[in-house]
Every structure is written in structure tokens, then in C-alpha cells.
Design an enzyme around this catalytic site. Structure first.
Site, mmCIF file in Angstrom:
data_model
loop_
_atom_site.group_PDB
_atom_site.id
_atom_site.type_symbol
_atom_site.label_atom_id
_atom_site.label_comp_id
_atom_site.label_asym_id
_atom_site.label_seq_id
_atom_site.Cartn_x
_atom_site.Cartn_y
_atom_site.Cartn_z
ATOM 1 C CD GLU A 83 -3.331 0.832 1.915
ATOM 2 O OE1 GLU A 83 -4.173 0.020 1.475
ATOM 3 O OE2 GLU A 83 -3.155 1.157 3.098
ATOM 4 C CE LYS A 128 -7.606 -0.294 1.126
ATOM 5 N NZ LYS A 128 -6.555 -0.151 2.117
ATOM 6 C CE LYS A 186 -1.760 2.896 5.613
ATOM 7 N NZ LYS A 186 -2.854 2.192 6.305
ATOM 8 C CD GLU A 233 -11.771 -3.123 4.315
ATOM 9 O OE1 GLU A 233 -10.649 -2.875 3.444
ATOM 10 O OE2 GLU A 233 -12.216 -2.389 5.201
ATOM 11 C CD GLU A 237 -8.497 -5.428 3.437
ATOM 12 O OE1 GLU A 237 -9.153 -5.675 2.259
ATOM 13 O OE2 GLU A 237 -9.053 -4.549 4.121
ATOM 14 C CB SER A 238 -5.386 -3.785 8.932
ATOM 15 O OG SER A 238 -5.895 -2.804 7.784
ATOM 16 C CG ASN A 268 -9.569 -3.558 7.765
ATOM 17 O OD1 ASN A 268 -8.405 -3.812 8.144
ATOM 18 N ND2 ASN A 268 -9.792 -2.508 7.304
HETATM 19 O O1 LIG Z 1 -1.355 0.132 7.335
HETATM 20 P P1 LIG Z 1 -1.555 -1.279 7.592
HETATM 21 O O2 LIG Z 1 -2.059 -1.584 8.933
HETATM 22 O O3 LIG Z 1 -0.710 -2.409 7.013
HETATM 23 O O4 LIG Z 1 -3.194 -1.535 6.656
HETATM 24 C C1 LIG Z 1 -3.197 -1.327 5.437
HETATM 25 C C2 LIG Z 1 -4.733 -1.477 5.003
HETATM 26 O O5 LIG Z 1 -5.025 -2.713 5.148
HETATM 27 C C3 LIG Z 1 -5.500 -0.473 5.303
HETATM 28 O O6 LIG Z 1 -4.748 0.917 4.979
HETATM 29 C C4 LIG Z 1 -6.791 -0.443 5.011
HETATM 30 C C5 LIG Z 1 -7.667 -1.704 5.047
HETATM 31 N N1 LIG Z 1 -8.983 -1.374 4.589
HETATM 32 C C6 LIG Z 1 -8.891 0.163 4.504
HETATM 33 C C7 LIG Z 1 -10.136 0.899 4.010
HETATM 34 C C8 LIG Z 1 -9.914 2.295 3.757
HETATM 35 C C9 LIG Z 1 -8.632 2.934 4.311
HETATM 36 C C10 LIG Z 1 -7.553 2.078 4.779
HETATM 37 C C11 LIG Z 1 -7.694 0.725 4.721
#
Ligand SMILES: O=P(O)(O)OC[C@@H](O)[C@@H](O)c1c[nH]c2ccccc12
Length: 402
Positions: free
Chosen positions: A185, A248, A187, A297, A355-356, A319
Site C-alpha cells: 500500500e 483505495k 499510503k 472488504e 488486511e492491516s 480487515n
Molecule cells: O497500514 P496497515 O495496518 O498495514 O493497513 C493497510 C490496509 O489494510 C489499510 O490501510 C486499510 C484496509 N482497509 C481500508 C479501508 C480504507 C482505508 C484504509 C484501509
């Protein structure tokens, strides 16, 4: 009952534009003897409905059996109101907590004296960040639509270069490396973490990710909350990066999908916490038409159940971060893939994206054991001075092509 006008049955003609929405009802404002009067309406049909109203100021109460609304504008507003009401009911029945608009917001396109109404500050404050973003998107999209009407976008889509195979790239990477395919990502910042990278060069980061073995990239396009932008998506694409790109965004309107496609996206994100099943199904159709992949998601069991009931979904993201509370827990991926849901996903050969909150080789191994074939990672790799090395660190070995 002195001073009370007896209940009357009479046809009323309402001059436009005097309709507006108030909480869960439609109201008519009209002026009688200089007093502004609000009337609540129960619908029967768009053009025929009854009014039951109480107006203490004028000590008047009246019931009207039929009401003809003048002008196309009002008829359209009624239709919009009906659709919105239907959407709200659907959303509630599907357990969606995010309200798509402030409760007392005027209907779309309304231009009457709405501002004169009493404002209910509490009801009109978003309950969490996802709701805040969603409400903001609504306004942002209306503004952007004016600059880029859908018809123009449809034409631009016809001339746009073909999309790249997002899902195929994830499957290939999984085969090639034995690890979940990486969606890396791009970001700069997030509402939960603040600024992640000061000297943020999206193209440089994207190129480093590609070199490091990412299968696909995710590019934040939201400006206000993530300091992203569609220009980043465009720049990465025109710099010759070959990884397919996920736009995104917080999609609340089909227009955004067309827009993403014209800006170089190969895939878009659809968030089940915000969209009803019907909307997801409709947006998926548009994606298909535009040759875009869709990453749908979910964050909890209920959303997973809903999504599994919608046909044609190939990519499901779990997520680990709640977009309502910001809490991150990677065991969420494991929990949502247990038993019946996991079985259905395997049976249908869907790709699940974890995710995340993924930072270490152990985290990757954990979600892989839970059943994911892809991961979406931002913070842990974007923060590194060298994001290419960040990827090797995340997987515990070099996963690049060379
Ligand atoms: O920075 P991380 O914790 O690795 O997460 C990435 C991504 O999963 C996260 O930015 C995200 C997942 N779903 C979203 C929806 C909107 C905005 C952002 C996100």
C-alpha cells in the site's frame, strides 16, 4: 375546542420547492398566514399520500386525503426520498451501523429554506470515523461530479488503456513465492496513525514495492483523511509500474468507479460496512462492465455472511482494523475463516486478503495458516527508508523476481 379548525378533507396544491426530509419522514413547508408550517407525510404512492399534521402554533389540525405535487422537481425529490428510505431500511435490516447521511440532511438537490430548520447537533454528528468519512464522501462526490459528469467519464473509459489482471497477479505471486501474494500500500497518512512518511514520493515507493516483489499495489486516493490523491494513482500508472493497482477509496456512488477507471485503476475497494448487499451487487456489475476487479472488504462475521451470499465475488478482504474504533487484531482473519465460512470460501476458490496490522514474518505465517492467499500491507513497509527491503523484512526473505 375553541380556536381549533375542524379536520378537513381537501386537496392541497403545494408549490415547489417546499419538500424536505426530516429524520425519517418527509415534510412539507408551506406558509399559512405568514407562519411557516411543517407537515409530516406518510407515503402511499409518490403522487398520492395523506397528511396528518399537528400545528400547535396555529392550533390547527388537518388531514388531507390527497395531495397533488406540482412540478417535476418535487416528484423527483419524492422519488429520491423514497429510494433513500428504502436504502436506510435495507441497511438497518442488514446490520449496517454506518448511516450514509446525517439524519436531518435535506434530500439530494434540495434548494429550499432547509437551513431555517432547527438543527439537531447530536443526531447530525457522525458516530465514528467511518461514518464521518462516508458523509464527507457524499459531498465530495457531488462536487467532483459537477467537474466530471458521468457522460464524459463514460467516453474517457472507452479510450482508456485496458486493465491488468489484479486477481491473476495475486494467484501467480502465491504460486511463485509460496507466500500470500502481496498488495503493497502506497499510503502517506491515516486517521489512526497520523503521518507515516514525511518525504512521501508515491512513484518512488511504488517502484520500490514492485522491485521488492509485490504482486499488486494499493493506492490511497482519499485526500482529506489519508493525504492521498487520484494524481498518485495516475502518476504511478504513467511511470510504467506494471503491478495492477487497487484504488483505495470509500466508494458510495457508482460514479467513483468510472472515475477510478479513468485514473488508471485495475481494481476498486467496496466496504461492506457501508454498502448494502444490493449496492455491492450493483457496483460489482459496473466493475465487471469496466473490467475492474473488486476487493470486497469485511470486518465481522455478519459482513462475511452477507458477502458470501452475493454472487460473483472473487476477492474478499478481511480487515483486522475496525474502521469504527481503529482497534487492530490479526486474529480477526482467523476467526472469520473458521468453519462454515472458511469451507465456502475454499469450495468457491475465492481469494481472501488479510488486511492491516501485519508487521512480521510470524504475522504473515499466522494469517496464511488461517487460509489467506493474499495480504494487504501498508504501515510496516511504507515506513521503511527502503520499502523494497521492508518487503524482504516482512516475509523473512527476498520475494522479488530476481
Ligand atoms: O497500514 P496497515 O495496518 O498495514 O493497513 C493497510 C490496509 O489494510 C489499510 O490501510 C486499510 C484496509 N482497509 C481500508 C479501508 C480504507 C482505508 C484504509 C484501509
Amino acid at each position: 375546542m375553541e380556536g381549533l379548525v375542524p379536520v378537513q378533507r381537501l386537496p392541497v396544491r403545494v408549490a415547489s420547492p417546499s419538500l424536505y426530509r426530516c429524520n425519517n419522514s418527509l415534510s412539507i413547508r408551506r406558509s399559512i398566514s405568514g407562519f411557516a408550517m411543517d407537515r409530516k407525510i406518510n407515503f402511499r404512492a409518490p403522487s398520492q399520500f395523506s397528511i396528518r399534521a399537528q400545528q400547535s402554533d396555529l392550533k390547527e389540525s388537518l388531514a388531507v386525503s390527497s395531495l397533488s405535487v406540482e412540478g417535476k422537481g418535487n416528484a423527483l425529490r419524492i422519488k429520491e426520498w423514497e429510494v433513500e428510505m428504502y436504502q436506510e431500511e435495507l441497511a438497518i435490516s442488514q446490520g449496517i451501523r454506518i448511516r450514509r447521511k446525517p439524519p436531518s440532511k435535506a434530500p439530494l438537490g434540495y434548494s429550499g429554506p432547509f437551513e431555517l430548520r432547527l438543527h439537531n447537533e447530536d443526531a447530525d454528528s457522525p458516530r465514528n470515523i467511518l461514518e464521518e468519512i462516508t458523509w464527507y464522501k457524499d459531498e465530495e462526490v457531488s462536487r467532483m461530479k459537477e467537474l466530471n459528469p458521468l457522460d464524459a467519464l463514460k467516453k474517457a473509459v472507452e479510450d482508456a488503456p485496458p486493465t491488468r489482471d489484479f486477481v491473476g497477479a495475486l494467484r501467480m505471486a502465491h504460486k511463485r513465492t509460496g507466500f500470500p501474494g502481496l498488495i503493497a500500500e502506497v499510503k502517506k497518512a491515516s486517521p489512526s496513525r497520523g503521518i507515516l512518511k514525511e518525504n512521501f514520493d508515491p512513484v518512488e515507493i511504488a517502484q520500490a514495492y514492485e522491485k521488492g516483489g509485490a504482486a499488486c499495489l494499493s493506492v490511497l486516493t482519499d485526500q482529506k483523511y489519508f493525504q492521498g490523491g487520484f494524481e498518485n494513482l495516475e502518476a504511478i500508472r504513467s511511470a510504467g509500474v506494471k503491478c495492477p493497482l487497487l484504488c483505495k477509496e470509500f466508494v458510495v456512488d457508482p460514479w467513483q468507479i468510472y472515475y477510478a477507471r479513468t485514473k488508471g485503476a485495475d481494481a476498486v475497494l467496496l466496504i461492506a460496512a457501508v454498502l448494502t448487499d444490493l449496492e455491492i451487487a450493483y457496483l460489482l456489475k459496473i466493475c465487471k462492465k469496466l473490467s475492474l476487479a473488486a476487493l470486497v472488504e469485511v470486518h465481522d462475521e455478519r459482513e462475511m455472511g452477507r458477502v458470501l451470499g452475493i454472487e460473483g465475488i472473487e476477492l474478499v478482504g478481511i480487515n483486522n482494523r475496525s474502521l469504527e474504533t481503529f482497534e487492530v487484531d490479526i486474529s480477526n482473519t482467523k476467526q472469520l475463516l473458521e468453519e462454515e465460512h472458511g469451507r465456502q470460501i475454499r469450495e468457491r476458490d475465492m481469494i481472501v486478503v488479510g488486511e492491516s496490522g501485519l508487521f512480521t514474518p510470524d504475522d504473515i505465517a499466522y494469517v496464511q495458516a488461517a487460509g489467506v492467499k493474499a495480504v494487504l500491507v501498508g504501515e510496516s513497509i511504507v515506513k521503511q527508508n527502503d520499502p523494497e527491503k521492508g518487503i524482504a523484512g516482512l516475509f523473512g526473505r527476498n520475494i522479488s523476481h530476481t
